[in-house]
Design a protein around this motif. Structure first.
Motif, PDB file in Angstrom:
ATOM      1  N   ARG A 325      70.195  58.933  26.891  1.00  0.00           N
ATOM      2  CA  ARG A 325      70.553  57.542  27.498  1.00  0.00           C
ATOM      3  C   ARG A 325      71.885  57.934  27.843  1.00  0.00           C
ATOM      4  O   ARG A 325      72.301  57.501  29.062  1.00  0.00           O
ATOM      5  CB  ARG A 325      70.494  56.751  26.593  1.00  0.00           C
ATOM      6  N   TYR A 326      72.805  58.292  27.240  1.00  0.00           N
ATOM      7  CA  TYR A 326      74.302  58.469  27.612  1.00  0.00           C
ATOM      8  C   TYR A 326      74.611  59.576  28.508  1.00  0.00           C
ATOM      9  O   TYR A 326      75.372  59.328  29.493  1.00  0.00           O
ATOM     10  CB  TYR A 326      75.121  58.437  26.453  1.00  0.00           C
ATOM     11  N   CYS A 327      73.857  60.435  28.559  1.00  0.00           N
ATOM     12  CA  CYS A 327      73.935  61.690  29.213  1.00  0.00           C
ATOM     13  C   CYS A 327      73.656  61.434  30.871  1.00  0.00           C
ATOM     14  O   CYS A 327      74.229  61.843  31.914  1.00  0.00           O
ATOM     15  CB  CYS A 327      73.090  63.055  28.918  1.00  0.00           C
ATOM     16  N   ARG A 328      72.558  60.682  30.930  1.00  0.00           N
ATOM     17  CA  ARG A 328      72.316  60.039  32.209  1.00  0.00           C
ATOM     18  C   ARG A 328      73.773  59.424  32.948  1.00  0.00           C
ATOM     19  O   ARG A 328      74.048  59.603  34.028  1.00  0.00           O
ATOM     20  CB  ARG A 328      71.149  59.103  32.484  1.00  0.00           C
ATOM     21  N   ASP A 329      74.179  58.470  32.219  1.00  0.00           N
ATOM     22  CA  ASP A 329      75.352  57.651  32.680  1.00  0.00           C
ATOM     23  C   ASP A 329      76.355  58.759  32.674  1.00  0.00           C
ATOM     24  O   ASP A 329      77.282  58.474  34.016  1.00  0.00           O
ATOM     25  CB  ASP A 329      75.906  56.678  31.782  1.00  0.00           C
ATOM     26  N   ALA A 332      76.654  61.292  35.868  1.00  0.00           N
ATOM     27  CA  ALA A 332      76.909  60.739  37.249  1.00  0.00           C
ATOM     28  C   ALA A 332      78.594  60.756  37.448  1.00  0.00           C
ATOM     29  O   ALA A 332      79.144  60.826  38.207  1.00  0.00           O
ATOM     30  CB  ALA A 332      76.297  59.219  37.513  1.00  0.00           C
ATOM     31  N   LEU A 333      79.115  60.296  36.182  1.00  0.00           N
ATOM     32  CA  LEU A 333      80.485  60.170  35.970  1.00  0.00           C
ATOM     33  C   LEU A 333      81.426  61.483  36.296  1.00  0.00           C
ATOM     34  O   LEU A 333      82.194  61.600  37.126  1.00  0.00           O
ATOM     35  CB  LEU A 333      81.219  59.384  34.735  1.00  0.00           C
ATOM     36  N   ALA A 334      80.422  62.576  35.570  1.00  0.00           N
ATOM     37  CA  ALA A 334      81.049  64.116  35.741  1.00  0.00           C
ATOM     38  C   ALA A 334      81.167  64.488  36.971  1.00  0.00           C
ATOM     39  O   ALA A 334      81.967  65.082  37.609  1.00  0.00           O
ATOM     40  CB  ALA A 334      80.417  64.499  34.717  1.00  0.00           C
ATOM     41  N   SER A 335      79.828  64.149  37.794  1.00  0.00           N
ATOM     42  CA  SER A 335      79.756  64.801  39.143  1.00  0.00           C
ATOM     43  C   SER A 335      80.575  63.956  39.847  1.00  0.00           C
ATOM     44  O   SER A 335      81.035  64.805  41.029  1.00  0.00           O
ATOM     45  CB  SER A 335      78.170  64.232  39.596  1.00  0.00           C
ATOM     46  N   ALA A 336      81.078  62.832  39.760  1.00  0.00           N
ATOM     47  CA  ALA A 336      82.016  62.116  40.775  1.00  0.00           C
ATOM     48  C   ALA A 336      83.486  62.899  40.503  1.00  0.00           C
ATOM     49  O   ALA A 336      84.185  62.708  41.555  1.00  0.00           O
ATOM     50  CB  ALA A 336      81.976  60.651  40.565  1.00  0.00           C
ATOM     51  N   ASP A 366      82.887  60.752  26.173  1.00  0.00           N
ATOM     52  CA  ASP A 366      83.988  60.042  26.616  1.00  0.00           C
ATOM     53  C   ASP A 366      85.145  61.052  26.969  1.00  0.00           C
ATOM     54  O   ASP A 366      86.144  61.210  27.645  1.00  0.00           O
ATOM     55  CB  ASP A 366      84.401  58.581  26.341  1.00  0.00           C
ATOM     56  N   ASN A 367      85.417  61.404  25.535  1.00  0.00           N
ATOM     57  CA  ASN A 367      86.543  62.510  25.366  1.00  0.00           C
ATOM     58  C   ASN A 367      86.449  63.864  26.121  1.00  0.00           C
ATOM     59  O   ASN A 367      87.372  64.152  26.660  1.00  0.00           O
ATOM     60  CB  ASN A 367      86.702  62.836  24.014  1.00  0.00           C
ATOM     61  N   ALA A 368      85.094  64.350  26.051  1.00  0.00           N
ATOM     62  CA  ALA A 368      84.896  65.440  26.940  1.00  0.00           C
ATOM     63  C   ALA A 368      85.041  65.337  28.182  1.00  0.00           C
ATOM     64  O   ALA A 368      85.677  66.128  28.981  1.00  0.00           O
ATOM     65  CB  ALA A 368      83.369  65.945  26.519  1.00  0.00           C
ATOM     66  N   LEU A 369      84.601  64.276  28.867  1.00  0.00           N
ATOM     67  CA  LEU A 369      84.914  64.145  30.122  1.00  0.00           C
ATOM     68  C   LEU A 369      86.318  64.014  30.547  1.00  0.00           C
ATOM     69  O   LEU A 369      86.876  64.286  31.600  1.00  0.00           O
ATOM     70  CB  LEU A 369      84.294  62.545  30.797  1.00  0.00           C
ATOM     71  N   ARG A 370      86.889  63.090  29.837  1.00  0.00           N
ATOM     72  CA  ARG A 370      88.330  63.050  30.093  1.00  0.00           C
ATOM     73  C   ARG A 370      89.426  64.269  29.896  1.00  0.00           C
ATOM     74  O   ARG A 370      90.161  64.542  30.735  1.00  0.00           O
ATOM     75  CB  ARG A 370      88.837  61.684  29.197  1.00  0.00           C
ATOM     76  N   TYR A 371      88.978  64.953  29.036  1.00  0.00           N
ATOM     77  CA  TYR A 371      89.805  66.247  28.855  1.00  0.00           C
ATOM     78  C   TYR A 371      89.260  67.380  29.446  1.00  0.00           C
ATOM     79  O   TYR A 371      90.190  68.317  29.222  1.00  0.00           O
ATOM     80  CB  TYR A 371      90.047  66.240  27.071  1.00  0.00           C
ATOM     81  N   SER A 372      88.218  67.456  29.998  1.00  0.00           N
ATOM     82  CA  SER A 372      87.544  68.448  30.743  1.00  0.00           C
ATOM     83  C   SER A 372      88.506  68.895  31.884  1.00  0.00           C
ATOM     84  O   SER A 372      88.960  68.017  32.473  1.00  0.00           O
ATOM     85  CB  SER A 372      85.993  68.494  31.181  1.00  0.00           C
ATOM     86  N   THR A 373      88.613  70.165  32.354  1.00  0.00           N
ATOM     87  CA  THR A 373      89.526  70.572  33.570  1.00  0.00           C
ATOM     88  C   THR A 373      88.596  70.158  34.675  1.00  0.00           C
ATOM     89  O   THR A 373      87.184  69.894  34.703  1.00  0.00           O
ATOM     90  CB  THR A 373      89.692  72.163  33.688  1.00  0.00           C
TER      91      THR A 373
END
Length: 461
Positions: A325-329, A332-336, A366-373
């Motif tokens: 469920r959360y990976c779908r959301d 999309a954010l990561a791709s953007a 959320d942390n992984a998305l924010r701190y990934s390069t």
């Protein structure tokens, strides 16, 4: 302090037994005294009758023509009880007893001078009631084989008097003992239950700011459970108050800077000299509002997870469904942002609270998305390992130094030099969710993506 029950039983039974034994002793003495008075009178009367029958036989009536033999009784005046009514010459109760001997024709052969000169009662064997000398008498008539009638009488007044005296003498010590016993019981119960009252007073006088537990050493065994429950409540209240105070202080501290920034950006929007500057200030204002919204949302979530007063609603949860469920959301954010999110999830269930598990997965992603390069990569895996359910989240960010890994779970703690804005609450929320589920969390370096790897292990069902 021992048992209230045993202390009450020992004190009341011991005191009651002692008082009743003393009362019974005096009652027994009073009964003996009254009965003795009656039997003394009977004994004296019998002795006189026997003497008269022996000294002056009924067959020798020639010396007393026409007149019955008359037995004298004692006619003195006496009052009181016990020995005050007994004399060497007789007993005061003799005048209240009478007897007669009559022949077959009803002629009186022998009589006591305390009775009438006529027949005491009809010549009918057995008990009866009669009135003579102005008094009521209880009579008994006995006929012998020779045809003589023996009649005895006892004044009803003396019978009632003796019965009342015996009953009154028996009851009086008990009546006197009753208020003494009541006072003794009241004193004993008051003494024994004083400790319970002390506990009640201790609870009633508790200051809201002083929630120290009640000392069990000063409490009876029977109320240990109640006091322990009260102490548990006091402990939870103390923890809740400390948590609320800390939360209030943290909120005041953390909202001070965002609120100041909002005021500055709002002022700049109003005072911007050109449309371009106004648009830029409006963009800054929007970003500040989003950060404020995220900060407040995270603080409320943390406060709810930290609340030990609420009872978590545990249910069977499939971790793979939550991850999907959360990976779908977040895909999309990561791709953007020019990042990728990969997922591998096997079906594995745990007993958990849906709200807390959602918060855990969401904040890790959320942390992984924010701190990934950028460009960068993230991954999420869910799998079963023996009796455990394992959730692993990795990213390609800078990671966390080993020295700082034990501190990142503290609220509002942020590593310097990451170049990422945040409130420092995400991993605090994760830590609370892990604690709620008695799970285990480990941070280390990601061997595949080069950033941080977070592994959370639950008990599988």
């Amino acid at each position: 302090m021992g048992s209230i029950r045993n202390r009450l039983l020992g004190s009341l039974l011991g005191g009651t037994t002692a008082v009743l034994l003393v009362a019974a002793f005096f009652s027994y003495r009073a009964g003996l005294q009254e009965a003795g008075e009656m039997f003394d009178a009977k004994l004296a009367h019998s002795a006189r009758v026997l003497m008269s029958l022996v000294d002056e036989p009924l067959s020798d009536l020639a010396d007393h023509p026409g007149n019955p033999i008359e037995v004298k009784v004692w006619h003195g005046n006496a009052s009181g009880v016990g020995e005050a009514l007994a004399f060497a010459t007789g007993h005061a109760y003799e005048t209240k007893l009478a007897f007669q001997v009559r022949d077959a024709a009803g002629k009186i052969l022998l009589r006591s001078d305390s009775g009438p000169r006529t027949g005491i009662a009809p010549l009918v064997p057995g008990y009866g009631d009669a009135v003579f000398n102005g008094e009521r008498w209880r009579t008994f008539t006995l006929k012998t084989p020779t045809g003589r009638w023996y009649q005895s009488a006892e004044q009803s007044a003396i019978r009632n008097e003796l019965a009342e005296d015996i009953a009154f003498g028996t009851m009086m010590p008990l009546l006197i003992a009753l208020p003494i016993l009541a006072l003794l019981v009241w004193l004993v119960v008051s003494w024994v239950t004083r400790t319970i009252q002390d506990v009640s007073d201790a609870v009633a006088l508790k200051d809201p700011g002083q929630l120290d537990p009640i000392v069990l050493a000063k409490v009876p065994v029977e109320v240990h459970g109640i006091v322990q429950s009260i102490n548990g409540l006091l402990r939870r209240l103390k923890e809740a108050l400390l948590r609320e105070r800390r939360f209030t202080v943290d909120v005041a501290h953390e909202l001070r800077t965002p609120l100041a920034a909002l005021k500055v950006h709002a002022f700049n929007v109003r005072q911007a000299p050109s449309p371009e500057e106004r648009a830029q200030s409006q963009s800054y204002l929007d970003d500040s509002i989003k950060r404020m919204e995220r900060l407040v949302s995270q603080m409320l979530m943390l406060s709810r997870l930290e609340s030990r007063e609420r009872k978590p609603q545990m249910e069977r949860i499939d971790l793979s469904i939550v991850a999907n469920r959360y990976c779908r959301d977040y895909s999309a954010l990561a791709s953007a942002e020019g990042k990728t999110l990969s997922m591998s999830a096997s079906s594995v269930s745990i007993l958990g609270e849906e709200l807390a598990i959602d918060a855990l997965v969401r904040n890790l992603l959320d942390n992984a998305l924010r701190y990934s390069t950028t460009p960068g990569a993230m991954s999420l895996r869910v799998f079963r390992d023996a009796d455990s359910a394992v959730l692993v989240v990795e990213d390609s960010g800078p990671g966390i130094t080993e020295a700082a890994r034990h501190r990142v779970f503290e609220r509002f703690y942020r590593e310097l030099g990451t170049g990422v804005e945040g409130s420092g609450l995400g991993l605090s929320i994760v830590a609370e969710a892990v604690s709620l589920h008695r799970a285990r969390i480990v941070m280390d370096d990601s061997p595949e993506l080069g950033g941080l790897r977070v592994t959370v292990t639950f008990e599988a069902v």
